[in-house]
Write a protein that holds these residues in place. Structure first.
Motif, PDB file in Angstrom:
ATOM      1  N   PRO A   1      21.534  32.314  54.496  1.00 26.76           N
ATOM      2  CA  PRO A   1      21.534  31.243  53.492  1.00 26.76           C
ATOM      3  C   PRO A   1      22.189  31.718  52.195  1.00 26.76           C
ATOM      4  O   PRO A   1      22.281  32.927  51.950  1.00 26.76           O
ATOM      5  CB  PRO A   1      20.044  30.966  53.268  1.00 26.76           C
ATOM      6  CG  PRO A   1      19.343  32.210  53.703  1.00 26.76           C
ATOM      7  CD  PRO A   1      20.182  32.826  54.774  1.00 26.76           C
ATOM      8  N   THR A   2      22.623  30.745  51.368  1.00 32.08           N
ATOM      9  CA  THR A   2      23.248  31.125  50.096  1.00 32.08           C
ATOM     10  C   THR A   2      22.370  30.749  48.897  1.00 32.08           C
ATOM     11  O   THR A   2      22.733  31.040  47.765  1.00 32.08           O
ATOM     12  CB  THR A   2      24.635  30.464  49.932  1.00 32.08           C
ATOM     13  OG1 THR A   2      24.479  29.059  50.117  1.00 32.08           O
ATOM     14  CG2 THR A   2      25.632  31.005  50.942  1.00 32.08           C
ATOM     15  N   THR A   3      21.223  30.115  49.139  1.00 35.43           N
ATOM     16  CA  THR A   3      20.284  29.840  48.042  1.00 35.43           C
ATOM     17  C   THR A   3      18.865  30.213  48.493  1.00 35.43           C
ATOM     18  O   THR A   3      18.579  30.251  49.707  1.00 35.43           O
ATOM     19  CB  THR A   3      20.276  28.333  47.647  1.00 35.43           C
ATOM     20  OG1 THR A   3      19.778  27.591  48.767  1.00 35.43           O
ATOM     21  CG2 THR A   3      21.653  27.835  47.245  1.00 35.43           C
ATOM     22  N   VAL A   4      17.996  30.425  47.492  1.00 30.89           N
ATOM     23  CA  VAL A   4      16.596  30.750  47.806  1.00 30.89           C
ATOM     24  C   VAL A   4      15.958  29.558  48.521  1.00 30.89           C
ATOM     25  O   VAL A   4      15.180  29.737  49.472  1.00 30.89           O
ATOM     26  CB  VAL A   4      15.825  31.092  46.505  1.00 30.89           C
ATOM     27  CG1 VAL A   4      14.347  31.272  46.780  1.00 30.89           C
ATOM     28  CG2 VAL A   4      16.395  32.351  45.855  1.00 30.89           C
ATOM     29  N   GLU A   5      16.306  28.356  48.097  1.00 36.34           N
ATOM     30  CA  GLU A   5      15.722  27.146  48.708  1.00 36.34           C
ATOM     31  C   GLU A   5      16.052  27.082  50.205  1.00 36.34           C
ATOM     32  O   GLU A   5      15.195  26.778  51.028  1.00 36.34           O
ATOM     33  CB  GLU A   5      16.225  25.880  47.988  1.00 36.34           C
ATOM     34  CG  GLU A   5      15.672  25.685  46.579  1.00 36.34           C
ATOM     35  CD  GLU A   5      16.176  26.711  45.558  1.00 36.34           C
ATOM     36  OE1 GLU A   5      17.291  27.249  45.745  1.00 36.34           O
ATOM     37  OE2 GLU A   5      15.439  26.985  44.587  1.00 36.34           O
ATOM     38  N   GLU A   6      17.322  27.391  50.537  1.00 32.77           N
ATOM     39  CA  GLU A   6      17.702  27.382  51.966  1.00 32.77           C
ATOM     40  C   GLU A   6      16.925  28.461  52.733  1.00 32.77           C
ATOM     41  O   GLU A   6      16.492  28.238  53.860  1.00 32.77           O
ATOM     42  CB  GLU A   6      19.197  27.700  52.113  1.00 32.77           C
ATOM     43  CG  GLU A   6      20.122  26.521  51.842  1.00 32.77           C
ATOM     44  CD  GLU A   6      21.593  26.974  51.814  1.00 32.77           C
ATOM     45  OE1 GLU A   6      22.357  26.330  51.103  1.00 32.77           O
ATOM     46  OE2 GLU A   6      21.936  27.976  52.487  1.00 32.77           O
TER      47      GLU A   6
ATOM     48  N   ILE B   1       9.127  34.430  49.281  1.00 30.03           N
ATOM     49  CA  ILE B   1      10.157  35.447  49.057  1.00 30.03           C
ATOM     50  C   ILE B   1       9.931  36.050  47.667  1.00 30.03           C
ATOM     51  O   ILE B   1       9.689  35.310  46.702  1.00 30.03           O
ATOM     52  CB  ILE B   1      11.562  34.812  49.139  1.00 30.03           C
ATOM     53  CG1 ILE B   1      11.871  34.401  50.585  1.00 30.03           C
ATOM     54  CG2 ILE B   1      12.639  35.745  48.615  1.00 30.03           C
ATOM     55  CD1 ILE B   1      13.151  33.611  50.741  1.00 30.03           C
ATOM     56  N   LEU B   2      10.019  37.359  47.589  1.00 31.30           N
ATOM     57  CA  LEU B   2      10.003  38.015  46.274  1.00 31.30           C
ATOM     58  C   LEU B   2      11.379  37.786  45.654  1.00 31.30           C
ATOM     59  O   LEU B   2      12.398  38.130  46.266  1.00 31.30           O
ATOM     60  CB  LEU B   2       9.737  39.516  46.461  1.00 31.30           C
ATOM     61  CG  LEU B   2       9.821  40.384  45.211  1.00 31.30           C
ATOM     62  CD1 LEU B   2       8.711  40.033  44.207  1.00 31.30           C
ATOM     63  CD2 LEU B   2       9.725  41.874  45.584  1.00 31.30           C
ATOM     64  N   THR B   3      11.422  37.180  44.464  1.00 26.89           N
ATOM     65  CA  THR B   3      12.736  36.870  43.882  1.00 26.89           C
ATOM     66  C   THR B   3      13.130  37.862  42.785  1.00 26.89           C
ATOM     67  O   THR B   3      14.298  38.221  42.669  1.00 26.89           O
ATOM     68  CB  THR B   3      12.789  35.437  43.315  1.00 26.89           C
ATOM     69  OG1 THR B   3      11.709  35.269  42.394  1.00 26.89           O
ATOM     70  CG2 THR B   3      12.698  34.406  44.429  1.00 26.89           C
ATOM     71  N   GLU B   4      12.172  38.263  41.944  1.00 31.35           N
ATOM     72  CA  GLU B   4      12.510  39.228  40.890  1.00 31.35           C
ATOM     73  C   GLU B   4      11.274  39.972  40.431  1.00 31.35           C
ATOM     74  O   GLU B   4      10.150  39.565  40.705  1.00 31.35           O
ATOM     75  CB  GLU B   4      13.208  38.530  39.712  1.00 31.35           C
ATOM     76  CG  GLU B   4      12.396  37.438  39.060  1.00 31.35           C
ATOM     77  CD  GLU B   4      13.200  36.626  38.046  1.00 31.35           C
ATOM     78  OE1 GLU B   4      14.431  36.513  38.161  1.00 31.35           O
ATOM     79  OE2 GLU B   4      12.565  36.086  37.116  1.00 31.35           O
ATOM     80  N   VAL B   5      11.524  41.074  39.723  1.00 28.36           N
ATOM     81  CA  VAL B   5      10.427  41.882  39.198  1.00 28.36           C
ATOM     82  C   VAL B   5      10.645  42.022  37.693  1.00 28.36           C
ATOM     83  O   VAL B   5      11.726  42.431  37.248  1.00 28.36           O
ATOM     84  CB  VAL B   5      10.384  43.273  39.869  1.00 28.36           C
ATOM     85  CG1 VAL B   5       9.222  44.100  39.337  1.00 28.36           C
ATOM     86  CG2 VAL B   5      10.288  43.133  41.385  1.00 28.36           C
ATOM     87  N   ARG B   6       9.618  41.645  36.919  1.00 24.19           N
ATOM     88  CA  ARG B   6       9.691  41.735  35.453  1.00 24.19           C
ATOM     89  C   ARG B   6       8.992  43.024  35.030  1.00 24.19           C
ATOM     90  O   ARG B   6       7.819  43.241  35.347  1.00 24.19           O
ATOM     91  CB  ARG B   6       8.986  40.543  34.793  1.00 24.19           C
ATOM     92  CG  ARG B   6       9.576  39.187  35.187  1.00 24.19           C
ATOM     93  CD  ARG B   6       8.794  38.057  34.540  1.00 24.19           C
ATOM     94  NE  ARG B   6       8.820  38.167  33.090  1.00 24.19           N
ATOM     95  CZ  ARG B   6       9.791  37.707  32.326  1.00 24.19           C
ATOM     96  NH1 ARG B   6      10.814  37.075  32.870  1.00 24.19           N
ATOM     97  NH2 ARG B   6       9.759  37.858  31.022  1.00 24.19           N
ATOM     98  N   VAL B   7       9.727  43.862  34.328  1.00 22.33           N
ATOM     99  CA  VAL B   7       9.167  45.160  33.918  1.00 22.33           C
ATOM    100  C   VAL B   7       9.034  45.169  32.394  1.00 22.33           C
ATOM    101  O   VAL B   7      10.046  45.125  31.685  1.00 22.33           O
ATOM    102  CB  VAL B   7      10.085  46.324  34.362  1.00 22.33           C
ATOM    103  CG1 VAL B   7       9.432  47.649  34.039  1.00 22.33           C
ATOM    104  CG2 VAL B   7      10.399  46.232  35.847  1.00 22.33           C
TER     105      VAL B   7
END
Ligand SMILES: Cc1cc2nc3c(=O)[nH]c(=O)nc-3n(C[C@H](O)[C@H](O)[C@H](O)COP(=O)(O)OP(=O)(O)OC[C@H]3O[C@@H](n4cnc5c(N)ncnc54)[C@H](O)[C@@H]3O)c2cc1C
Length: 284
Positions: free
Chosen positions: A11-16, A166-172
């Protein structure tokens, strides 16, 4: 060995990707850098019917400054994190840990989010993420939620990420100006640690004002050495003071015994590595 046959989706998007995950449920597996998943498939320890490759989702890559935090996209390769100036300036503990993670080839393919989602207790990124109080942004069919590092690592190879998420990002959170050191004890180079220690400290006029310490491979999840952290605050950054505090490094831990070392040996290592890491991080 050759993996069992599977269908491949890119897929090319997180939604897909989420829609595909929702459609195939238990039969699907997310692919990031493949550095842990592909060996598992080749050994046939897992045989998903569908593999969903996140590699074409550009929004999951990259590192950005977001005020009081650095945000690292889940699909950002270890090699990018390793050389990123924002990470080096505001979350040096992560740069130091990634430097020690496997070899160049694996750092080039493996991803920050993939390693954290895999949650190997010997993985090098869990302890720094825990020590720095990282926040994990997880997206599912109902939207996005944020999970604190204390709640993210649930057990051996188990995190708070649900099967349809899905893990999308990590805020540090930024730790600008803090000293940092990752002490990793290995039998041979480029190996998983027998034990490792992630330490970051803020020193004011020779005194330790704040300390955060994470332990790798001292239990089924990364752990905080909270007794050492409290004991260090207000102490001079000297060999004797740090050694006394580090004696508590194995308190509350439950390390494994295996071919690389007995639990008692790991507990001893933890005290030695905590002392070294804290002294190094405090510039003593
Ligand atoms: C020889 C070798 C030596 C290594 N040495 C070390 C080492 O010393 N230290 C260390 O820390 N690591 C080491 N690794 C592992 C490396 O760090 C991998 O990069 C990492 O474990 C997995 O990242 P990946 O991107 O390859 O994920 P993948 O292998 O693609 O995926 C790993 C798991 O996480 C899931 N997943 C991945 N991304 C997501 C996401 N965004 N959302 C939800 N689930 C997701 C997958 O479904 C899979 O279950 C080593 C690997 C190898 C092959």
């Amino acid at each position: 060995m050759i993996p069992a046959q599977f269908d491949y989706l890119a897929p090319t998007t997180v939604e897909e990707a989420l829609a595909a995950l929702g459609q195939h449920g238990d039969d699907a597996k997310i692919l990031a850098g493949g550095q842990s998943l592909l060996p598992v498939l080749r050994m046939r320890l897992n045989a998903p019917e569908v593999v969903i490759d996140l590699g074409r989702i550009e929004s999951l890559r990259g590192i950005r400054d977001d005020g009081d935090a650095i945000v690292i996209g889940a699909m950002t390769q270890h090699s990018v994190v390793e050389h990123d100036p924002l990470v080096a300036e505001h979350a040096a503990l992560i740069s130091k840990a990634v430097e020690h993670l496997a070899d160049h080839q694996i750092r080039h393919r493996g991803t920050f989010g993939g390693a954290l989602a895999h949650a190997d207790p010997a993985g090098d990124l869990g302890a720094p993420a825990l020590a720095l109080g990282a926040q994990f942004v997880i997206q599912g069919p109902g939207g996005s939620r944020t999970v604190a590092a204390d709640d993210f690592f649930v057990d051996l190879f188990e995190t708070a990420i649900g099967e349809d998420e899905i893990l999308t990002e990590v805020r540090v959170p930024k730790h600008t100006g803090w000293g940092a050191c990752y002490e990793k004890f290995v039998r041979v180079a480029h190996q998983w640690p027998i034990v490792a220690v992630a330490a970051t400290v803020r020193v004011e006029g020779g005194t330790i004002a704040e300390a955060k310490i994470g332990l790798t491979n001292m239990g089924s999840t990364p752990l905080r050495a909270r007794a050492v952290e409290s004991a260090l605050v207000g102490q001079p950054a000297t060999e004797d003071a740090v050694r006394a505090a580090a004696a508590q490094a194995a308190d509350g831990t439950n390390p494994p015994s295996d071919l690389n070392g007995e639990a008692a040996y790991r507990k001893h290592l933890a005290t030695v590595l905590v002392r070294r890491a804290v002294l190094n991080a405090s510039g003593a």
